[in-house]
Design an enzyme around this catalytic site. Structure first.
Site, mmCIF file in Angstrom:
data_model
loop_
_atom_site.group_PDB
_atom_site.id
_atom_site.type_symbol
_atom_site.label_atom_id
_atom_site.label_comp_id
_atom_site.label_asym_id
_atom_site.label_seq_id
_atom_site.Cartn_x
_atom_site.Cartn_y
_atom_site.Cartn_z
ATOM 1 N N LYS A 181 0.816 -1.211 0.000
ATOM 2 C CA LYS A 181 0.000 0.000 0.000
ATOM 3 C C LYS A 181 0.852 1.263 0.000
ATOM 4 O O LYS A 181 0.374 2.326 -0.324
ATOM 5 C CB LYS A 181 -1.014 -0.012 1.140
ATOM 6 C CG LYS A 181 -0.475 -0.145 2.515
ATOM 7 C CD LYS A 181 -1.641 -0.181 3.498
ATOM 8 C CE LYS A 181 -1.178 -0.628 4.862
ATOM 9 N NZ LYS A 181 -2.253 -1.001 5.742
ATOM 10 N N ARG A 182 2.121 1.134 0.354
ATOM 11 C CA ARG A 182 2.986 2.298 0.321
ATOM 12 C C ARG A 182 3.425 2.616 -1.115
ATOM 13 O O ARG A 182 3.575 3.743 -1.502
ATOM 14 C CB ARG A 182 4.221 2.096 1.203
ATOM 15 C CG ARG A 182 4.004 2.557 2.631
ATOM 16 C CD ARG A 182 5.085 2.065 3.543
ATOM 17 N NE ARG A 182 5.110 0.610 3.640
ATOM 18 C CZ ARG A 182 4.272 -0.096 4.371
ATOM 19 N NH1 ARG A 182 3.338 0.513 5.068
ATOM 20 N NH2 ARG A 182 4.331 -1.409 4.419
#
Ligand code: GLU
Length: 469
Positions: A239-240
């Site tokens: 998700k980063r």
């Protein structure tokens, strides 16, 4: 009577709902549908520092969007792990009482020191025979038996773990709170789960959890660990780094049907020569044993192309309805008063065949809902650069003043001017397109010109010519 399968999906509400989670949910849902079993939704909300009710709502919304519907008879829940805390502790006490677990008071520094001294990684079972009782700061550890543990995995086959490589793992933390491994098993046991289908990252947990299942006196479930999704660089989707939130794709105008179909082609394929197939076919054919073992590439370009296919397959009416959130209300780039649903309905078939994401629809029609379009400077400079541009546009404008105002007649005017100057239609159109729409690309030009009407179009051409001089 044999029990109907009970699948479960057990997300932790710690962030936006990940596309990998959506795929796992779909697997479980489809298997429940196929078998007439249940899809149990359990929100694993025991990590107070990371949980947020907003994320739980996000999961529920995303599942409904994907057609995993709480009102369906296959759906059970949602259950919340936090509500079962007493059962988790009770199970831990049982394991302690029957000698399958023991308390240990070593600090992590002490464990590290011992490990350094012995040269062996991890915890060495120091407190196994010290007969410690519970107490503040003492963790409860599972007594891993000698031998090996075999996990039968429906995707990966037989996976053998040497128990010597598994340390006596923690069940209760020093403050008495249960860890994920335990809470997850106790909930599965309590909720009569028969099949655990989840992400591959949990495979190392399976042997430990299988030991807990057995020690609690239950037959372990059937396991399936589903390969991870990776990005273009073959790195696990994160998700980063990557766009992973289902919500985000939905916001951009990916259709639920396209997303479902695409997710189901990651590591698996329906029979036949196309991957774009109705969900009913997927539901009929999906089979865990034919899921590929290797990581699957989450290809956004391919997802967009699936979406374009799904958009094209809609009736015009369905397409118009699907576009509404982007055309009216907060997402629309114009004031509600200037939007004309009838005009959009006329344009819809032309837009429908040219768009991949619903969020791209407004920019294809915005020039219809304003007095004068906002002219893109780069497009303008390029279109008006040729020395013939203004002169031909003047000729077109003059002919537009009196010609029949239909797409064919307008096109014939532009072609005739082009012929006179030995220019092809595509080239000839460029200054006209920029003048009328403000952009260099867009849907076919002559239909919207008719929709705008003679007066408005002449005004736009004049404004562009004025800008040029
Ligand atoms: N709550 C865990 C997670 O979100 C799922 C564990 C499981 O499916 O067993 O990763």
């Amino acid at each position: 009577m044999t029990q109907r399968p009970r699948y479960r999906f057990a997300p932790s509400p710690t962030g936006f709902f990940h596309v990998g989670g959506a795929r796992t949910a779909l697997y479980n849902w489809i298997l429940a549908l196929q078998t007439g079993g249940k899809f149990v939704l359990r929100i694993e909300d025991t990590d107070d520092s990371r949980n947020n009710p907003q994320w739980t709502q996000g999961i529920l919304d995303a599942l409904s969007w994907l057609g995993i519907d709480p009102s369906d008879s296959h759906f059970e829940g949602p259950f919340f792990q936090s509500a079962n805390a007493a059962l988790h502790v009770e199970a831990a006490e049982k394991l302690f009482a029957q000698g399958d677990a023991y308390y240990c008071d070593l600090t992590s520094e002490e464990i590290q020191k011992r490990s350094k001294e012995s040269g062996k990684p991890g915890y060495d079972g120091f407190s196994r025979d010290r007969n410690l009782g519970p107490g503040s700061g003492r963790v409860l550890r599972f007594k891993v038996p000698a031998g090996s543990t075999t996990v039968q995995d429906e995707v990966r086959g037989t996976v053998e773990f040497d128990n010597a490589t598994i340390e006596d793992f923690v069940l209760l933390r020093g403050n008495g709170s249960p860890v994920f491994l335990l809470a997850n098993v106790v909930d599965d046991v309590t909720q009569d789960i028969t099949h655990v289908v989840r992400a591959e990252e949990h495979l190392p947990n399976a042997p430990k959890q299988q030991m807990i299942w057995r020690a609690l006196g239950h037959q372990p479930p059937s396991w399936a660990h589903v390969p991870v999704l990776v990005n273009e660089q073959r790195k696990k989707l994160s998700k980063r780094r990557d766009k992973v939130a289902v919500e985000q794709y939905r916001e951009e105008g990916i259709l639920a049907a396209a997303m479902k179909n695409y997710l189901m082609t990651l590591g698996w394929a329906p029979t036949g020569d196309t991957e774009i197939v109705p969900f009913e076919k997927i539901t009929a054919e999906f089979d865990l044993s034919s899921v590929n073992h290797s990581p699957a590439f989450f290809d956004i370009v391919k997802l967009h192309s699936f979406n374009a296919d799904y958009i094209r397959a809609m009736s015009v009416g369905e397409f118009i309805d699907a576009c509404l959130p982007w055309l009216t209300g907060a997402k629309a780039p114009w004031s509600t008063a200037s939007f004309d649903a009838k005009v959009f309905a006329e344009m819809a078939p032309l837009v429908q065949t040219r768009v991949q994401l619903l969020q791209d629809v407004p920019s294809m029609v915005d020039f219809l809902f304003c007095d004068l379009p906002t002219i893109d400077d780069a497009a303008f400079t390029k279109a008006f650069a040729p020395e013939w541009a203004s002169a031909t546009l003047i000729e077109i404008r003059d002919a537009f003043k009196t010609c029949e105002f239909t797409p064919d007649a307008l096109k014939a005017v532009v072609e005739a001017v082009g012929e006179k100057h030995s220019l092809k239609l595509g080239k000839m159109q460029a200054p006209l397109r920029v003048a009328v729409t403000g952009r260099s690309v867009g849907p076919p030009l002559f239909e919207p010109i008719v929709l705008l009407g003679r007066e408005a179009v002449l005004k736009r051409i004049d404004a562009a010519l004025k800008k040029q001089t």
